[in-house]
Design a protein around this motif. Structure first.
Motif, PDB file in Angstrom:
ATOM      1  N   ASN A 482       1.062  -1.219  -0.253  1.00  0.00           N
ATOM      2  CA  ASN A 482      -0.007   0.072   0.103  1.00  0.00           C
ATOM      3  C   ASN A 482       0.979   0.850  -0.296  1.00  0.00           C
ATOM      4  O   ASN A 482       0.630   1.820   0.968  1.00  0.00           O
ATOM      5  N   ALA A 483       2.132   1.062  -0.579  1.00  0.00           N
ATOM      6  CA  ALA A 483       2.904   2.101  -0.447  1.00  0.00           C
ATOM      7  C   ALA A 483       1.927   3.749  -1.736  1.00  0.00           C
ATOM      8  O   ALA A 483       1.126   3.037  -2.158  1.00  0.00           O
ATOM      9  N   ALA A 484       2.345   4.447  -1.131  1.00  0.00           N
ATOM     10  CA  ALA A 484       1.721   6.198  -1.718  1.00  0.00           C
ATOM     11  C   ALA A 484       3.010   7.088  -1.533  1.00  0.00           C
ATOM     12  O   ALA A 484       4.286   6.664  -1.124  1.00  0.00           O
ATOM     13  N   ILE A 485       2.949   8.162  -2.206  1.00  0.00           N
ATOM     14  CA  ILE A 485       3.197   9.102  -1.935  1.00  0.00           C
ATOM     15  C   ILE A 485       2.333  10.341  -1.476  1.00  0.00           C
ATOM     16  O   ILE A 485       1.483  10.448  -2.332  1.00  0.00           O
ATOM     17  N   GLY A 486       2.421  10.635  -0.099  1.00  0.00           N
ATOM     18  CA  GLY A 486       1.376  11.579   0.198  1.00  0.00           C
ATOM     19  C   GLY A 486       1.784  13.513  -0.076  1.00  0.00           C
ATOM     20  O   GLY A 486       2.331  13.457  -0.640  1.00  0.00           O
ATOM     21  N   ILE A 487       0.869  14.087   0.696  1.00  0.00           N
ATOM     22  CA  ILE A 487       0.475  15.972   0.811  1.00  0.00           C
ATOM     23  C   ILE A 487       0.080  16.136   2.060  1.00  0.00           C
ATOM     24  O   ILE A 487      -1.037  15.612   1.905  1.00  0.00           O
ATOM     25  N   VAL A 488       0.992  16.972   2.613  1.00  0.00           N
ATOM     26  CA  VAL A 488       0.311  17.779   3.220  1.00  0.00           C
ATOM     27  C   VAL A 488       0.571  19.328   3.296  1.00  0.00           C
ATOM     28  O   VAL A 488       1.555  19.210   2.685  1.00  0.00           O
ATOM     29  N   GLN A 489      -0.249  19.904   3.661  1.00  0.00           N
ATOM     30  CA  GLN A 489      -0.260  21.492   3.697  1.00  0.00           C
ATOM     31  C   GLN A 489       0.286  22.152   5.110  1.00  0.00           C
ATOM     32  O   GLN A 489       0.061  21.286   6.108  1.00  0.00           O
ATOM     33  N   LEU A 490       1.113  22.521   4.961  1.00  0.00           N
ATOM     34  CA  LEU A 490       2.057  23.548   6.114  1.00  0.00           C
ATOM     35  C   LEU A 490       1.649  24.662   6.881  1.00  0.00           C
ATOM     36  O   LEU A 490       0.787  25.324   5.520  1.00  0.00           O
ATOM     37  N   GLY A 491       1.535  25.115   8.048  1.00  0.00           N
ATOM     38  CA  GLY A 491       1.247  25.954   8.531  1.00  0.00           C
ATOM     39  C   GLY A 491       2.242  26.612   9.241  1.00  0.00           C
ATOM     40  O   GLY A 491       3.112  25.652   9.012  1.00  0.00           O
ATOM     41  N   GLY A 492       1.703  27.256  10.021  1.00  0.00           N
ATOM     42  CA  GLY A 492       2.917  28.329  10.855  1.00  0.00           C
ATOM     43  C   GLY A 492       3.941  29.148   9.724  1.00  0.00           C
ATOM     44  O   GLY A 492       3.095  29.150   8.973  1.00  0.00           O
ATOM     45  N   THR A 504      -5.550  13.889   0.426  1.00  0.00           N
ATOM     46  CA  THR A 504      -5.613  12.473  -0.325  1.00  0.00           C
ATOM     47  C   THR A 504      -3.757  12.624  -1.554  1.00  0.00           C
ATOM     48  O   THR A 504      -3.467  13.236  -1.781  1.00  0.00           O
ATOM     49  N   PRO A 505      -3.764  11.126  -0.889  1.00  0.00           N
ATOM     50  CA  PRO A 505      -2.308  10.990  -1.655  1.00  0.00           C
ATOM     51  C   PRO A 505      -2.359  11.729  -3.217  1.00  0.00           C
ATOM     52  O   PRO A 505      -2.967  10.952  -3.365  1.00  0.00           O
ATOM     53  N   LEU A 506      -1.566  11.671  -3.236  1.00  0.00           N
ATOM     54  CA  LEU A 506      -1.091  12.226  -4.856  1.00  0.00           C
ATOM     55  C   LEU A 506      -0.717  10.408  -5.708  1.00  0.00           C
ATOM     56  O   LEU A 506      -1.212  10.628  -6.927  1.00  0.00           O
ATOM     57  N   VAL A 507      -0.225   9.311  -5.158  1.00  0.00           N
ATOM     58  CA  VAL A 507       0.020   8.469  -6.087  1.00  0.00           C
ATOM     59  C   VAL A 507      -0.386   7.350  -5.363  1.00  0.00           C
ATOM     60  O   VAL A 507       0.321   7.286  -3.514  1.00  0.00           O
ATOM     61  N   SER A 508      -1.009   6.313  -5.826  1.00  0.00           N
ATOM     62  CA  SER A 508      -0.561   4.940  -4.379  1.00  0.00           C
ATOM     63  C   SER A 508      -1.035   3.941  -5.017  1.00  0.00           C
ATOM     64  O   SER A 508      -0.810   4.056  -6.267  1.00  0.00           O
TER      65      SER A 508
END
Length: 795
Positions: A482-492, A504-508
């Motif tokens: 179940n490998a994935a390339i994930g993404i999170v938005q940064l704050g701060g 949602t992941p970019l690729v799975s």
């Protein structure tokens, strides 16, 4: 599952060759007999026969032969109606002409019989043979994607077929029955295990970005094995590869000077352009390093004058997180950028191995305060060191450590690592990283039965399914992949970032691969390009990566996708996502991994590819430590394809400019290994690559022969040219015209006379004419009898 009279590819080719040879003999005999007969009639009857009229279209039906292609004669169907239609369309072998009533098939299928069909005769299949062919099921070992009958295009939409309603007399659901029919399977020959597996099939679109399918994986492996120069990593000259002087330094754990391996590395980059930053006249690189053959993985800061191409001019500013570090907490790969005040913001992977060395991975960040003292870059202090994802994944989008630990059996890879920072047009920052999918699209054995995970046509889907359920290791791998390339938005702010939201992941790659690592996002023009590295032996298709190991000796690749948006919509480059493939065995000095794409000034379609020599743990011999490899270029074309360019640098060149290109590190097949490395022997299990003894093939893709596989039909023998009419003697009665060798009748003003010698009188036949007539008739009858006997023998 057994099949009837399996028709191998070799046997099929030999049978086809014999058919063509026999056909050629028949046709030459027929043409020869026809020419002899016409010649005799012409000779004896004195009729006007032109050489241009000697064609098979004028031959009597009993002597005419029409070539019949067995692939076109019968279309193999899995339904009773199709078989009945095939019977009606079957043409008798002694008919005057053959009507082709079947559907047109492509050029490839016209020369090839279905892989597992029973043997077809050299002319037209009988109805019984057609039925046998139609009722042959796919073998579980058949993982190829050769043309099936009926032909079904890849990625047919099966979502409308029921998974609860059953088709009478089949024991299969509507979905399973449709797939079986499209794959040309005889349901009666399925085992109970296969029926049960088919009835578990369902269709569900992946909710986790672009899905790497099982077919993609197979195509990637095929590309690696074929050593297509468009993707194959260039050869490096083994004899010039050096360990880095900067890697002989004080070890972060022991505090003692040691020769360290150098692994994943990345430059400090400009957040807007992605170019290597010019930090006060220096280029900076962060590298993961450690003592060979130990649990020693920590980060070091390396520097060199900006634009300097020499490997040995790099210097080491030391361990980023100090010394006397223990083996429990380690630091892995990430990325780095320059903050607005000149400090460096580092993103990396914090790894806690205290839970039985289970590698609890967390995204983390820290601010590096640097200075220049006496011409050296000095690391003054580290601030804001913080773990951003203390639970690993969030559980829904990405697997958390607790989720993974609750089901861990030793076969499951966990991933929440390799954060790569990137900024969009609005200045919003994101981290792209390697992860595992969460409950949004989680790992389990049900993924094995999702048709969407396979890709390809029905035959590929079902043969792959049968492979997986027949192989315990592959079944386990597919369950946990179940490998994935994930993404999170940064704050701060830039120095104290936080996780604003998970996305949602970019690729799975559920069911397909359990490791796609070191993601790297590059913006070129108005498009975003996503790259990652992977080892195929972390995938579920054992046949694919084991063949790569056997043929090439390694299974590492670089993958790539493209999108108009940073946060979604990625499509695979080169159709399957393959960008780079291994070209030498993993135990050679010049083997590489951990590919990282770096943009540079002056080009909007070309990238510099960096990597390290994968001699980790001395797989290429003691003293040949992991070190930076030479860099090279790839070009991205407008049609979504890529190609490797013949451009190479020295080791450790991170900036492409006019001084970068060199031939010094260029190699070839003979120079890419050290003495003794090309002996076809792999001792033990170097580096955990599970290699087998290999003699790699020469990585040159053979050109497709221009000669057709089917021998060409011999041309009709040329009829001798009609001799010209001899000129009249200038003085009649004195010069005798030369008698033409071929008695051609020449009209004279329509008066029925000739100016050249006439043909023999028809009132009396000479002895020579009788002999000629007898010979012609005998030749004709002999050819006809021989041909008729052959047809009777084959019918």
């Amino acid at each position: 599952m057994e099949t009837k009279s399996t028709y191998s590819r070799v046997a099929r080719a030999k049978a086809q060759e014999k058919r063509q040879l026999r056909y050629s003999i028949r046709k030459v005999s027929t043409i020869g007999a026809t020419s002899a007969l016409i010649g005799a009639v012409s000779f004896l009857g004195g009729g006007l026969v032109s050489a241009d009229t000697t064609q098979t279209s004028d031959v009597a039906p009993s002597a005419q032969v029409t070539e019949v292609n067995t692939s076109d004669a019968t279309s193999v169907e899995s339904s009773t109606e199709a078989i009945a239609q095939s019977e009606e369309d079957t043409v008798a072998t002694d008919s005057a002409s053959v009507e082709d009533n079947t559907s047109e098939v492509n050029a490839d299928s016209s020369s090839e019989i279905q892989e597992n069909a029973t043997e077809v005769t050299n002319d037209v299949s009988t109805p019984e043979e057609t039925a046998d062919t139609a009722t042959t099921a796919i073998s579980s070992a058949d993982v190829s994607n050769e043309t099936a009958a009926p032909q079904v295009t890849d990625n047919k939409d099966y979502s409308s077929f029921s998974t609860t309603n059953y088709v009478a007399d089949t024991g299969l659901t509507e979905l399973a029955n449709e797939l079986a029919k499209d794959a040309g399977i005889n349901v009666a020959e399925l085992t109970s295990e296969q029926v049960a597996a088919l009835n578990k099939l369902y269709v569900k679109e992946a909710e986790t970005g672009s899905q790497m399918t099982y077919k993609d994986f197979a195509n990637i492996a095929d590309t690696l094995i074929s050593q297509d120069p468009q993707y194959a990593i260039p050869y490096f000259k083994a004899s010039v590869i050096e360990n880095m002087n900067a890697a002989t330094t004080k070890d972060a754990q022991t505090g003692e000077v040691a020769d360290l391996d150098v692994w994943d590395s990345w430059p400090v980059q400009d957040i807007d352009t992605g170019y290597v930053s010019n930090w006060n006249g220096y280029q900076l690189v962060v590298a993961m390093m450690g003592v060979p053959n130990t649990n020693d993985n920590h980060l070091y800061l390396l520097y060199n004058n900006y634009g300097d191409n020499e490997l040995q001019n790099w210097k080491n500013a030391g361990s980023i997180f100090g010394y006397d570090l223990d083996t429990v907490t380690q630091q892995w790969s990430g990325s780095a950028i320059v903050n607005s005040d000149g400090t460096v913001q580092l993103f990396y992977t914090n790894v806690d191995t205290s839970d039985d060395n289970s590698n609890n991975q967390m995204l983390a960040s820290a601010t590096l305060n640097l200075a220049i003292e006496d011409g050296k870059v000095v690391l003054k202090s580290v601030e804001n060191q913080k773990v951003l994802t203390p639970t690993g994944g969030d559980g829904y989008y990405y697997q958390s450590y607790a989720q993974w630990r609750s089901t861990f059996t030793g076969a499951d890879n966990i991933a929440m690592r390799d954060p790569h920072v990137v900024q969009d047009e609005d200045g919003v920052r994101y981290l792209v990283f390697e992860a595992s999918t969460g409950t949004q699209n989680y790992q389990d054995e049900n993924q094995i039965y999702n048709v969407k995970n396979y890709g390809g046509d029905a035959k590929f889907i079902l043969s792959s399914l049968f492979d997986i359920i027949d192989n315990e290791d592959m079944y386990t791998r597919a369950t946990f992949s179940n490998a994935a390339i994930g993404i999170v938005q940064l704050g701060g702010d830039e120095k104290t970032p936080t996780i604003e939201k998970y996305m949602t992941p970019l690729v799975s790659s559920t069911m397909v691969s359990d490791e796609i690592e070191r993601p790297d996002v590059v913006k070129l023009g108005d498009k975003y390009y996503l790259f990652a590295a992977s080892r195929l032996n972390h995938g579920s298709n054992n046949y694919a990566w084991q063949e790569a190991n056997k043929v090439v000796g390694d299974n590492v690749v670089m993958l790539g996708w493209v999108s108009d948006s940073l946060t979604e919509g990625y499509k695979p480059l080169n159709d399957s996502s393959v960008v780079l493939t291994a070209s030498v065995p993993a135990d050679w000095r010049t083997a590489t991994y951990s590919y990282y794409a770096v943009p540079f000034e002056g080009s909007d379609d070309t990238l510099l590819i960096t990597s390290y020599m994968t001699n980790r743990n001395s797989v290429a011999g003691v003293g040949n430590n992991s070190t930076w490899g030479p860099s090279f270029l790839i070009q991205i074309l407008p049609d979504g394809t890529t190609r490797v360019l013949d451009k190479m640098t020295n080791q450790g060149d991170w900036i492409w400019d006019e001084s970068s290109e060199t031939d010094y590190t260029k190699g070839n097949r003979e120079t890419a290994h050290l003495p003794g490395e090309d002996d076809g022997i792999v001792e033990g299990n170097p580096g955990g690559y599970n290699l087998v003894p290999h003699t790699p093939v020469t990585p040159e893709t053979p050109e497709t022969p221009e000669t057709p596989e089917t021998p060409e039909t011999p041309e009709t023998p040329e009829t001798p040219e009609t001799p010209t009419t001899p000129e009249k003697p200038t003085t009649p009665g004195n010069d005798v015209p030369i008698t033409p060798t071929s008695r051609t009748r020449v009209p004279n003003g329509g008066k029925g006379k000739t100016d050249s010698p006439s043909l023999p009188s028809t009132g009396e036949t000479s002895d020579s004419a009788v002999v000629a007539l007898g010979f012609a008739i005998m030749a004709t009858m002999t050819s006809y009898v021989a041909y008729s006997g052959y047809k009777r023998k084959k019918s």
